[in-house]
Design an enzyme around this catalytic site. Structure first.
Site, PDB file in Angstrom:
ATOM      1  N   GLU A  81       0.859  -1.183   0.000  1.00  0.00           N
ATOM      2  CA  GLU A  81       0.000   0.000   0.000  1.00  0.00           C
ATOM      3  C   GLU A  81       0.896   1.233   0.000  1.00  0.00           C
ATOM      4  O   GLU A  81       1.621   1.487   0.950  1.00  0.00           O
ATOM      5  CB  GLU A  81      -0.887   0.046   1.245  1.00  0.00           C
ATOM      6  N   ASP A  92      -5.976   8.724   9.882  1.00  0.00           N
ATOM      7  CA  ASP A  92      -4.626   8.312  10.249  1.00  0.00           C
ATOM      8  C   ASP A  92      -4.290   8.710  11.675  1.00  0.00           C
ATOM      9  O   ASP A  92      -4.624   9.806  12.127  1.00  0.00           O
ATOM     10  CB  ASP A  92      -3.604   8.943   9.299  1.00  0.00           C
TER      11      ASP A  92
END
Length: 305
Positions: A81, A92
């Site tokens: 990724e 995040d």
């Protein structure tokens, strides 16, 4: 050439336009098999879950970043990724936010991510890009899909894009043979999971818990149940991420999921080995990344033995 164009041309030459017309065919649809699904199927044939590793592109600096991705592949990561750093990364946690800010400050730009895609593909990994949709939308969906496919990209993970609003991306990904990876969470309804599974190509990303990314000391039982529910509505492959950070956790998740996604633990390793006052990563930072990757790979790939 369409049927009407053919008939007009024949008429201009005095040809006979009688008889059956030529049906128009769908244009621009790729017959390319799912690169991610193919890799997962190969590993499943060996009864091994995939190790999926995440790093932000451009981190810790533009020169080290492609080598970091190559290090992941050469030391056990099957699918990579490649994160596109974003100034407002709502999903995040602090580790990835720090790395993303560092990448942006070092001059990361979306145009350069295709170099990272090529590095992963040339090393033998399957390159995915994980991005907030706003970045792709403003770059241009068709433009991104074409450049990404040309660079050897496999597919796109879109954490903030739901299938109901992904019509342009679904069309572009079908045209270029790219995988579409949508997310499901423990509180997703069965109908929401069904829609995500029906529109995903490659795998469905099962978030192990609600909230932001980050390392956790323990995992709950919810991801196992989420994998079961997602398979029950027809998903071919289900991979689990968010919070998986140790070899023991990777082994646990790998015992029931098709793939194990690790991000923060890898990012943390590079952060620890990077001198923020220097122009590049410390020489031993990639060695540390290799060691962390190998430990996780051994546990994940051997989860069912």
């Amino acid at each position: 050439m369409s049927a009407n164009t053919v008939m007009d041309s024949m008429a201009a030459r005095g040809g006979d336009t009688a008889g059956p017309s030529i049906p128009e065919q769908p244009l621009g649809l790729s017959a390319r098999p799912s690169p991610t699904g193919s890799r997962l199927a190969t590993l499943a044939g060996r009864d091994e879950p995939a190790f999926i590793g995440y790093l932000p592109y451009g981190f810790p600096d533009p020169d080290t970043s492609p080598r970091a991705f190559e290090t992941l592949v050469r030391h056990g990561v099957d699918i990579v990724e490649i994160g596109l750093p974003y100034s407002d990364p709502v999903m995040d946690g602090p580790v990835i936010q720090t790395a993303s800010r560092q990448a942006i400050a070092a001059g990361e730009r979306i145009e350069g991510v295709f170099r990272a895609v090529q590095a992963v593909a040339q090393a033998g990994g399957v390159p995915l890009v994980m991005s907030y949709w706003n970045l792709i939308f403003h770059y241009g969906v068709e433009r991104f899909a074409a450049r990404f496919a040309d660079a050897g990209g496999a597919g796109l993970i879109t954490p903030d894009l739901i299938p109901d609003e992904a019509g342009e991306w679904i069309e572009a990904s079908d045209r270029h043979g790219l995988d579409r990876i949508f997310l499901v969470a423990p509180d997703s309804t069965d109908e929401r999971i069904r829609v995500a599974a029906a529109n995903s190509r490659g795998f469905v990303y099962a978030a192990s818990r609600m909230g932001v990314t980050g390392e956790r000391a323990t995992l709950s039982s919810s991801p196992r149940e989420l994998v079961r529910r997602t398979r029950a509505v027809g998903a071919d492959h289900v991979c689990v991420g968010i919070g998986v950070s140790t070899p023991a956790q990777g082994r646990e998740v790998g015992s029931y999921a098709d793939g194990v996604i690790v991000g923060s633990a890898l990012v943390h390793t590079l952060l620890d080995g990077h001198d923020s006052n220097a122009a590049s990563a410390r020489p031993n930072s990639l060695d540390a990344l290799a060691a962390t990757t190998e430990g996780l790979a051994e546990a994940i790939h051997g989860a069912r033995r």
